[in-house]
Design an enzyme around this catalytic site. Structure first.
Site, PDB file in Angstrom:
ATOM      1  CE  LYS A 239      -1.870   2.812   2.821  1.00 57.74           C
ATOM      2  NZ  LYS A 239      -1.970   4.139   2.067  1.00 57.74           N
TER       3      LYS A 239
ATOM      4  CD  GLU B 217      12.252   4.141   9.266  1.00 62.28           C
ATOM      5  OE1 GLU B 217      12.164   5.218  10.376  1.00 62.28           O
ATOM      6  OE2 GLU B 217      12.284   4.150   8.172  1.00 62.28           O
TER       7      GLU B 217
ATOM      8  CB  CYS C 297      12.355   8.702   9.088  1.00 62.93           C
ATOM      9  SG  CYS C 297      13.446   7.491   8.403  1.00 62.93           S
TER      10      CYS C 297
ATOM     11  CD  GLU D 279       9.087  12.465  12.151  1.00 61.21           C
ATOM     12  OE1 GLU D 279      10.254  11.864  11.774  1.00 61.21           O
ATOM     13  OE2 GLU D 279       8.118  11.632  12.456  1.00 61.21           O
TER      14      GLU D 279
END
Length: 522
Positions: free
Chosen positions: A222, A296, A330, A426
């Site tokens: 996906k 992750e 990331c 973040e």
């Protein structure tokens, strides 16, 4: 102009920006005209890829894909229904159970994956252009990373197909005339659900597909609804390479599609890359269904700049580590801790650098900063900056963002209060925060004072300090005098809220294999 500022601007002209470093390293020049194969692909009626064929979704909902540089729609893709997801998973399950892929000789699976690498290499420019058009990143980066590095990852994973092995054991079972032989074998877990984010759509899709296929599993992929196009084209390439029907499926849609994948009883393993919030939901669903999973997740990654660090290396390194892909990485640097004597020079250098950057479309070879992936994400990043400014945080903005498209002017956040959300959460944008510290110990404590633990870097010429500090940093990856560079042979993953499990390296397939013990009496 003040002497110090003038000196800094002159010095900054020697420091390439993040995108330039990739261009210089890889030797790429500007793009050609958009390839006809790309324009033809964009014009398709994009369907789901199930059981080796493009099939229409059962519903009529469509998702618009836009060019982040202009905001204009470039394609429409189908939004899968729960019935479509079930069909894709059933296809993958059937393919796994009948052994059409897992029962091939490992050397044959390896050969097919190597052929996939060759096919991608032959169409590298087209894939790079499509990636830039749907995600917004620099064409230099699409060529060097999304396609160039991905080809290396495919070939690395292909080699792992022939390296799956077990162990033999001496056991202390009752003897007499009976003898015992015990060994283990590792077998593919079954159907894998791979859920991919929008920052590196092609590369991270392959990070899901490759270990699944190399280990003998089948997969339902996906992609993000923001960047679904290269995944669909990749599926077509996999079929051409010889991956059997049903082994590699692609369903497009929003978060509900990911949820349906996560809870489906026929899915044995989930590999997810994305935010920590979404990752927790995936992990909860996996635990409820007793599925294996790899997460992750997010990062708030520190860089520790020591007294002896060389500024001419630190500045381009931090620009690359923090502003690569507009900060939509990331592992990107987002918190810089520097000894007080070096604080002002580094601040001035970084401010001069971001003000001198060229912003523009990813298809413009001169652009150093390109747009963010979506209007929604742009608004989120700007809101974070605005919230910090209203709280009294000193923020220096860089080059002015173009009016059209999803651009954000880069920001340097000066000595923020550690309680400020911008300093803790973040943000995933072109933002660097810089904080002075009185000692190396304080820098280390501040670096570790985070719920995240994905990546970090240490900047010093003292190898003893580098080794000592790197052992105390609470991060899955620690770079010394660089940041953000990864390799297929180097394990990658996070500590704390930054994830569970590791990708890459010689043990990459372990999370996609079950270990079975066999005990023989003879």
């Amino acid at each position: 102009m003040a002497p110090v500022e003038q000196d800094m601007r002159q010095r900054t002209s020697r420091w390439p920006a993040a995108q330039d470093i990739w261009r210089l390293r890889m030797g790429y020049s500007g793009p050609h005209e958009i390839e006809s194969s790309v324009t033809s692909f964009l014009a398709r009626d994009h369907a789901l890829f199930i059981d080796g064929q493009f099939v229409r979704a059962t519903g009529t909902d469509q998702i618009a894909v836009d060019d982040p540089a202009s905001g204009k729609v470039i394609a429409q893709v189908s939004s899968a229904s729960s019935a479509d997801v079930d069909a894709a998973i059933s296809s993958a399950h059937t393919a796994f159970e009948d052994g059409r892929w897992r029962n091939l000789r490992p050397a044959d699976r390896e050969r097919i994956l190597l052929r996939l690498a060759d096919l991608l290499e032959a169409r590298a420019e087209a894939f790079a252009q499509l990636e830039t058009l749907e995600q917004g990143k620099s064409i230099h980066m699409s060529r060097a990373i999304e396609v160039g590095a991905s080809i290396e990852w495919i070939r690395y994973a292909a080699g792992l197909t022939t390296k799956i092995s077990g162990r033999t054991f001496d056991v202390s079972l009752p003897g007499g005339p009976t003898r015992w032989t015990s060994y283990t074998r590792r077998e593919p877990v079954g159907v894998v659900a791979g859920i991919v984010p929008w920052n590196f759509p092609l590369m991270i899709a392959l990070w899901k597909v490759l270990p699944a296929l190399a280990s003998g599993c089948s997969i339902v992929l996906k992609p993000s609804e923001i960047t679904p196009l290269t995944a669909l084209w990749l599926a077509e390439l996999a079929r051409e390479a010889g991956v059997p029907d049903g082994v590699f499926n692609v369903v497009t849609g929003g978060g509900e599609v990911g949820r349906w994948l996560s809870v489906h009883p026929l899915v044995a393993k989930i590999s997810f890359t994305g935010s920590t919030v979404a990752g927790k939901a995936v992990g909860t669903a996996a635990i409820d269904g007793m599925k294996r999973f790899t997460l992750e997740l997010g990062g708030k990654n520190p860089a520790i700049v020591l007294e002896d660090a060389i500024l001419d290396k630190v500045v381009p390194g931090l620009l690359t580590g923090g502003l690569l892909n507009g900060g939509q990485v990331c592992a990107a640097v987002s918190r810089i801790y520097v000894t007080r004597n070096r604080f002002d020079p580094l601040c001035e250098a970084l401010e001069a650098a971001i003000q001198a950057m060229v912003m523009g479309s990813g298809m413009d070879p001169a652009a150093q900063l390109t747009p963010l992936a979506s209007a929604t994400h742009r608004a989120k990043v700007e809101a974070s900056i605005q919230q910090a400014a209203e709280a009294g945080v000193l923020i220096r903005r860089g080059a002015q963002a173009p009016a059209e498209g999803h651009f954000v002017s880069p920001a340097l956040v000066i000595d923020p209060d550690e309680k400020t959300p911008l300093a803790r959460q973040e943000v995933f944008g072109p933002i660097l925060s810089i904080t002075p510290v009185e000692s190396e110990e304080e820098a280390l404590q501040r670096a570790n004072d985070s719920t995240y633990g994905l990546a970090a870097s240490i900047w010093t010429q003292d190898i003893d300090k580098a080794m000592a500090i790197s052992q105390r940093v609470q991060s899955g990856t620690v770079w010394i005098n660089s940041h953000v560079f990864i390799d297929p042979n180097m394990p990658f993953g996070g500590m704390k809220m930054s994830g569970i499990g590791r990708d890459f390296g010689s043990a990459w397939l372990d999370g996609y294999l079950e270990e079975k013990a066999v005990c023989i009496a003879h």
